[in-house]
Write a protein that holds these residues in place. Structure first.
Motif, short mmCIF file in Angstrom:
data_model
loop_
_atom_site.label_atom_id
_atom_site.label_comp_id
_atom_site.label_asym_id
_atom_site.label_seq_id
_atom_site.Cartn_x
_atom_site.Cartn_y
_atom_site.Cartn_z
N UNK A 52 -3.88 -8.09 0.34
CA UNK A 52 -4.20 -9.23 1.18
C UNK A 52 -3.00 -9.54 2.07
N UNK A 53 -3.28 -9.97 3.29
CA UNK A 53 -2.21 -10.46 4.16
C UNK A 53 -2.62 -11.82 4.72
N UNK A 54 -1.63 -12.65 5.00
CA UNK A 54 -1.93 -13.98 5.56
C UNK A 54 -2.38 -13.85 7.01
N UNK A 55 -1.77 -12.91 7.74
CA UNK A 55 -2.15 -12.70 9.13
C UNK A 55 -2.93 -11.41 9.28
N UNK A 56 -3.64 -11.32 10.41
CA UNK A 56 -4.57 -10.20 10.58
C UNK A 56 -3.86 -8.84 10.64
N UNK A 57 -2.81 -8.75 11.41
CA UNK A 57 -2.12 -7.47 11.59
C UNK A 57 -2.98 -6.50 12.37
N UNK A 58 -2.39 -5.34 12.66
CA UNK A 58 -3.14 -4.37 13.48
C UNK A 58 -3.36 -3.05 12.75
N UNK A 59 -2.35 -2.64 12.00
CA UNK A 59 -2.43 -1.31 11.40
C UNK A 59 -2.14 -1.44 9.90
N UNK A 60 -3.12 -1.03 9.12
CA UNK A 60 -2.97 -1.17 7.66
C UNK A 60 -3.17 0.20 7.03
N UNK A 61 -2.21 0.64 6.26
CA UNK A 61 -2.29 1.98 5.70
C UNK A 61 -1.54 2.05 4.37
N UNK A 62 -1.82 3.13 3.67
CA UNK A 62 -1.16 3.39 2.38
C UNK A 62 -0.36 4.67 2.50
N UNK A 63 0.85 4.62 2.00
CA UNK A 63 1.63 5.86 1.87
C UNK A 63 1.55 6.25 0.40
N UNK A 64 1.21 7.49 0.14
CA UNK A 64 1.16 7.91 -1.26
C UNK A 64 1.66 9.33 -1.43
N UNK A 65 2.14 9.59 -2.61
CA UNK A 65 2.52 10.95 -2.96
C UNK A 65 2.44 11.10 -4.46
N UNK A 66 2.08 12.30 -4.87
CA UNK A 66 2.07 12.60 -6.29
C UNK A 66 3.51 12.68 -6.77
N UNK A 67 3.72 12.28 -8.01
CA UNK A 67 5.08 12.31 -8.55
C UNK A 67 5.62 13.74 -8.47
N UNK A 68 6.80 13.86 -7.96
CA UNK A 68 7.41 15.19 -7.82
C UNK A 68 7.32 15.73 -6.42
N UNK A 69 6.37 15.21 -5.64
CA UNK A 69 6.26 15.66 -4.24
C UNK A 69 7.33 14.97 -3.39
N UNK A 70 7.76 15.66 -2.37
CA UNK A 70 8.74 15.05 -1.47
C UNK A 70 8.07 14.28 -0.34
N UNK A 71 6.93 14.81 0.09
CA UNK A 71 6.31 14.26 1.29
C UNK A 71 5.29 13.17 0.96
N UNK A 72 5.27 12.17 1.81
CA UNK A 72 4.29 11.09 1.68
C UNK A 72 3.08 11.41 2.55
#
Lengths: 426, 286
Positions: A52-72
Motif C-alpha cells: 500500500x502507498x499513501x500516494x498514487x505514484x506512477x511506477x510500481x514494481x517488485x525486484x526479486x531474485x532467488x537466493x544465491x543469484x546475483x541478478x535481480x
C-alpha cells in the motif's frame, strides 16, 4: 438522561477518531507499506505480492531474485488502484499487486517492493516444494476485535515461523485465515489498521508468511477483493496446492453454498482429492458449531466432505477452541471427518457448548482462549497442534492418511445396462 | 348487543392472532433457550467495537435465558388471557431483539452501490442499516394488533388495528423483497436446497428477482387498497417462506425459525379474514 451504554460510547470515541490517523501514520508518500503476500493456486511457482502507498505514484514494481543469484529481476505490478470504502477520497491510500509467476519451487526469494523512487526493506519468502517433504501451515480466524490480542497473536506467528525454522522442523509455509479480519469489511479505516497489524507477522529477518484468505461474515463489500487481489466480483472460493501432496479448498460461507460453489466443490474433490495424500478445507461459518447455529455448509458441503473423505475441515466464527471426533452421516464414525476451529486471533472468547452430540466425546479438547492451529503434513501423518497465545500447547492429535477407494468393479449383467460400482475401502 | 352486531363472528379473528402470537413466542422461547445464539447474546456479550455491551458471557447467557422464560410464559398467557401488559412487553422484547440485530450489524446488508445516490452518502447508509427494523416489523406489530383487536371487539376492527397490520406487513414484505431483489444468498440456498439441488444457481437467482419484485408489489398494494387476493397471497407466501426454514434446516433445526415468523402469515390472514367479514357485514347492513 444518560444512556446505559454511556461509558461504551465514550470508549468507542478514541477508536473512531484515532484509527484513521494511526493507519495513515504508517504510510507516507509512495513509500511501500503494509506489505503482504497472498497465495492461491500453485504456490510452488506463483505468488502475489501486495503493498500500500499513501500516494498514487506512477511506477510500481517488485525486484526479486532467488537466493544465491546475483541478478535481480523486475516485475511490474499488474493491478494498482485506489481503495474504495468509507473514507473521503483524499484519505484513501492505493493498493498494488504484483503477480509473480514462473518461480522455482522450494526456493527462497528475496524481494523488494518499489514505488517510483521509494523502496521497501528487503523481504524474503519461500515457495512450496514440488517434491514430497513435510510442510506446515498455521490456521486461525477472527482477528476483527481485541486489537491488543491481535497484535500479540501476530507477533507469536512471526516467532513460531522463526522457531520452527531454527529447530529444523517442517517449514511453516502459509497462514490460512478463516475470515473476520475486521468488524465491518466496508470500512477502509479498519482494514488499514488490520494491514498494519498484519505486518507484525513478518519476521525480524524479513520473512513474509503468505496468507490464504477466506471471507467471513464481517468481511462485507468490495475491499476484501482489493486487499487480497481477487477479481471484483469473485466468489472467493478456490483451491491452493501446498506441495504435491497437500491441497486446500477455501470456501465462502458468505455467498450461496448450495449452488455454483457446491458444484465447484464436487468437481474439485472428484478431480483432485485422490491426487493428493492430504486434502483439507477451510471456511468461516461452521457446519458443526460449538456455540452458534450450523451454517449452510452443513447441508451443502458436509455430504461432499464425507463422500470424498476429506481429511480435516477448519472452521471459524465461533470464537472458541473446538475439535470434533470424526463425523459421518450425522454421527460419530471413525471413518468420518474431523472439524476444528473456531477462530481466536484476537476476538473475545466463548465457552464451547460441549453437551452438543458432536462435542461430547472431545469435550476435554474444547476450550476458550486466543490460539492458533499448527498443521504439519508428512507422509505418515497429519499432526494438529493447538497453541494458545503465550505458546502453551492446549491440544494435539494426529490423523493417518486415508486409502483411496478402489474404482474397480464394473458389473455387466445380461439384459441390463452397465453399472459401475465403487467399492469404498477404508 | 353483541349478538345483534354484524361483526359478531369476529371472535375467530381474535383466536387467529392469539394462536399466531403464541406460536411466535414459543419459537422465540426455544431459540433463546438454546443459549448464546440470538442477537441478544451479541448485544450483551459482544465487544464494544461490534456494538455490544461487553458483559461477561455468564451474565449475557443469564439475560438471554430470562428472555427465553418470558417468551415461554407469554406463549401460554396469550392463549389463556392476553393481558395488555404482557402484549406490550412482548412487543418491547421483539423491538429489543431487532434493535440488538441493528446495533450489532446483523441481518442482510443492502448493496448500496446498486443505488444511484451511492454508498458515499452517510445518510443513505444509515437509512439502509435500518432494514432489520422493516424486516421484523410484523413480529413487533403482532402483539400490538392483538391488543387493538381485543379493545375494538365486538364493534368491528378499529382503523388503528387494521392500519397497524397493513403497514407492518407491508414493511416486512418490502424489506424481504429488497433482500430478494439483491439476491440474499441465504434465500438462494433456501431455493436450491428446497429443490433438492435440482435448481441451478442462475435459475434460483432469476426466480429470486421475480419473488422480490412480487414482494415489493404486494407490499405497495396492501397499503394502497383493500384487495382480498393480495392479503390471501401474502398469507400463503408468508407461510411458505416460514416453512422453507424447515426444508433448509430440518425439523429440529428449523421449526422455531418457522414459528418465530408466524406474524408473516397471521397478519395478512387476519386482514383477509377481516376484509371478507367487513364486506359481508356492509352488504347485510345495506
Amino acid at each position: 438522561m444518560i444512556p446505559s451504554n454511556f461509558p461504551g460510547v465514550l470508549g468507542i470515541l478514541p477508536f473512531l477518531f484515532l484509527t484513521p490517523l494511526a493507519s495513515a501514520a504508517s504510510l507516507e508518500g509512495v513509500t511501500p507499506g503494509q506489505v503482504r503476500m497472498v497465495w492461491k493456486g500453485d504456490t510452488s511457482t506463483t505468488a502475489t505480492l501486495s503493498w500500500t502507498t499513501a500516494e498514487k505514484g506512477r511506477k510500481h514494481r517488485v525486484k526479486l531474485r532467488a537466493e544465491g543469484d546475483d541478478d535481480w529481476t523486475t516485475v511490474a505490478c499488474q493491478r494498482s488502484g485506489q481503495f474504495g470504502g468509507t473514507l473521503p477520497i483524499e484519505q484513501r491510500p492505493f493498493f498494488h499487486h504484483a503477480r509473480l509467476t514462473g518461480l522455482e519451487p522450494a526456493t527462497k526469494y528475496q524481494i523488494v517492493c518499489q514505488s517510483d523512487q521509494k523502496a521497501s526493506r528487503e523481504y524474503f519468502f519461500l515457495t512450496a516444494p514440488t517434491k514430497e517433504e513435510p510442510v506446515a501451515v498455521l490456521f486461525g480466524g477472527d482477528s476483527r476485535s481485541g486489537l491488543d490480542a491481535r497484535k500479540k497473536v501476530n507477533r507469536m506467528i512471526a516467532r513460531m515461523v522463526a522457531e520452527q525454522s531454527a529447530a529444523g522442523r517442517p517449514a511453516i509455509l502459509a497462514f490460512v485465515h478463516g475470515g473476520d479480519y475486521i468488524v465491518d469489511g466496508r470500512k477502509l479505516e479498519q482494514w488499514l489498521v488490520w494491514l498494519t497489524d498484519h505486518e507484525l507477522t513478518i519476521g525480524g529477518n524479513g520473512r513474509l508468511l503468505p496468507i490464504i484468505p477466506a471471507r467471513g461474515n464481517h468481511d462485507l463489500g468490495p475491499l476484501f477483493n482489493e486487499i487480497f487481489d481477487f477479481p471484483k466480483r469473485d466468489g472467493n472460493y478456490y483451491a491452493t496446492d501446498l506441495g504435491p501432496e497437500v491441497r486446500l479448498a477455501t470456501l465462502n460461507t458468505e455467498v450461496a453454498a448450495a449452488g455454483d460453489q457446491r458444484k465447484w466443490l464436487a468437481s474439485e474433490l472428484s478431480d483432485e482429492r485422490w491426487d493428493h495424500r492430504w486434502y483439507f478445507c477451510q471456511y468461516h461459518r461452521p457446519a458443526f458449531p460449538a456455540v452458534k447455529f450450523p451454517s449452510s455448509a452443513l447441508t451443502s458441503w458436509v455430504p461432499l466432505f464425507e463422500e470424498h473423505h476429506v481429511d480435516l475441515v477448519c472452521e471459524a466464527d465461533g470464537h472458541n477452541i473446538k475439535r470434533t471426533p470424526p463425523i459421518k452421516g450425522t454421527k460419530v464414525d471413525p471413518t468420518g471427518v474431523v472439524y476444528i476451529g473456531e477462530g481466536g486471533l484476537g476476538v473475545g472468547h466463548r465457552v464451547p457448548i460441549t453437551s452438543r452430540w458432536y462435542l461430547q466425546e472431545t469435550a476435554e479438547h474444547c476450550s476458550a482462549g486466543h490460539h492458533l492451529h499448527l498443521l504439519t503434513f508428512s507422509a505418515e501423518r497429519l499432526n494438529v497442534r493447538v497453541i494458545r497465545l503465550g505458546g502453551k500447547v492446549f491440544d494435539e492429535f494426529a490423523l493417518l492418511p486415508r486409502q483411496a477407494p478402489e474404482k474397480t468393479a464394473v458389473v455387466v449383467q445380461p439384459g441390463s445396462r452397465e453399472r459401475e460400482l465403487e467399492a469404498v475401502s477404508q | 348487543m353483541q349478538s345483534d352486531s354484524p361483526y359478531r363472528s369476529l371472535a375467530p379473528l381474535r383466536w387467529i392472532l392469539r394462536i399466531g402470537l403464541a406460536v411466535q413466542c414459543a419459537g422465540h422461547a426455544y431459540w433463546l433457550a438454546l443459549g448464546g445464539m440470538s442477537p441478544l447474546m451479541s448485544l450483551f456479550w459482544g465487544q464494544r467495537d461490534t456494538g455490544g455491551l461487553a458483559l461477561s458471557e455468564t451474565t449475557a447467557l443469564g439475560i438471554e435465558a430470562g428472555f427465553a422464560w418470558f417468551f415461554a410464559a407469554a406463549a401460554l398467557i396469550v392463549l389463556v388471557r392476553p393481558w395488555r401488559g404482557v402484549l406490550l412487553a412482548i412487543a418491547g422484547c421483539q423491538l429489543l431483539l431487532v434493535t440488538a440485530m441493528w446495533r450489532t450489524g446483523q441481518g442482510f446488508a443492502l448493496d448500496l452501490s446498486a443505488i444511484p445516490v451511492g454508498s458515499w452518502s452517510p445518510g443513505v447508509a444509515w437509512v439502509a442499516s435500518l432494514l432489520p427494523f422493516a424486516a421484523h416489523l410484523a413480529r413487533v406489530a403482532l402483539p400490538l394488533v392483538l391488543l387493538l383487536v381485543e379493545r375494538s371487539l365486538p364493534g368491528g376492527l378499529s382503523r388503528m388495528a387494521e392500519w397497524t397490520a397493513r403497514v407492518a406487513i407491508a414493511c416486512t414484505f418490502a424489506a424481504h423483497g429488497l433482500e430478494a431483489v439483491q439476491h440474499n444468498f441465504e434465500f438462494i440456498n433456501m431455493l436450491i436446497v428446497s429443490s433438492r439441488h435440482s435448481m441451478s444457481e442462475g435459475m434460483a437467482t432469476r426466480l429470486l428477482t421475480a419473488i422480490g419484485a412480487i414482494d415489493l408489489l404486494v407490499a405497495l398494494l396492501v397499503v394502497s387498497r383493500r384487495i382480498h387476493s393480495v392479503a390471501w397471497y401474502m398469507a400463503f407466501w408468508g407461510l411458505v417462506t416460514a416453512l422453507a426454514r424447515i426444508s433448509l434446516l430440518g425439523w429440529s433445526g428449523g421449526w422455531f425459525h418457522a414459528a418465530s415468523r408466524a406474524a408473516h402469515f397471521v397478519l395478512p390472514l387476519m386482514l383477509a379474514f377481516w376484509w371478507n367479514l367487513d364486506r359481508s357485514a356492509r352488504r347485510t347492513v345495506e
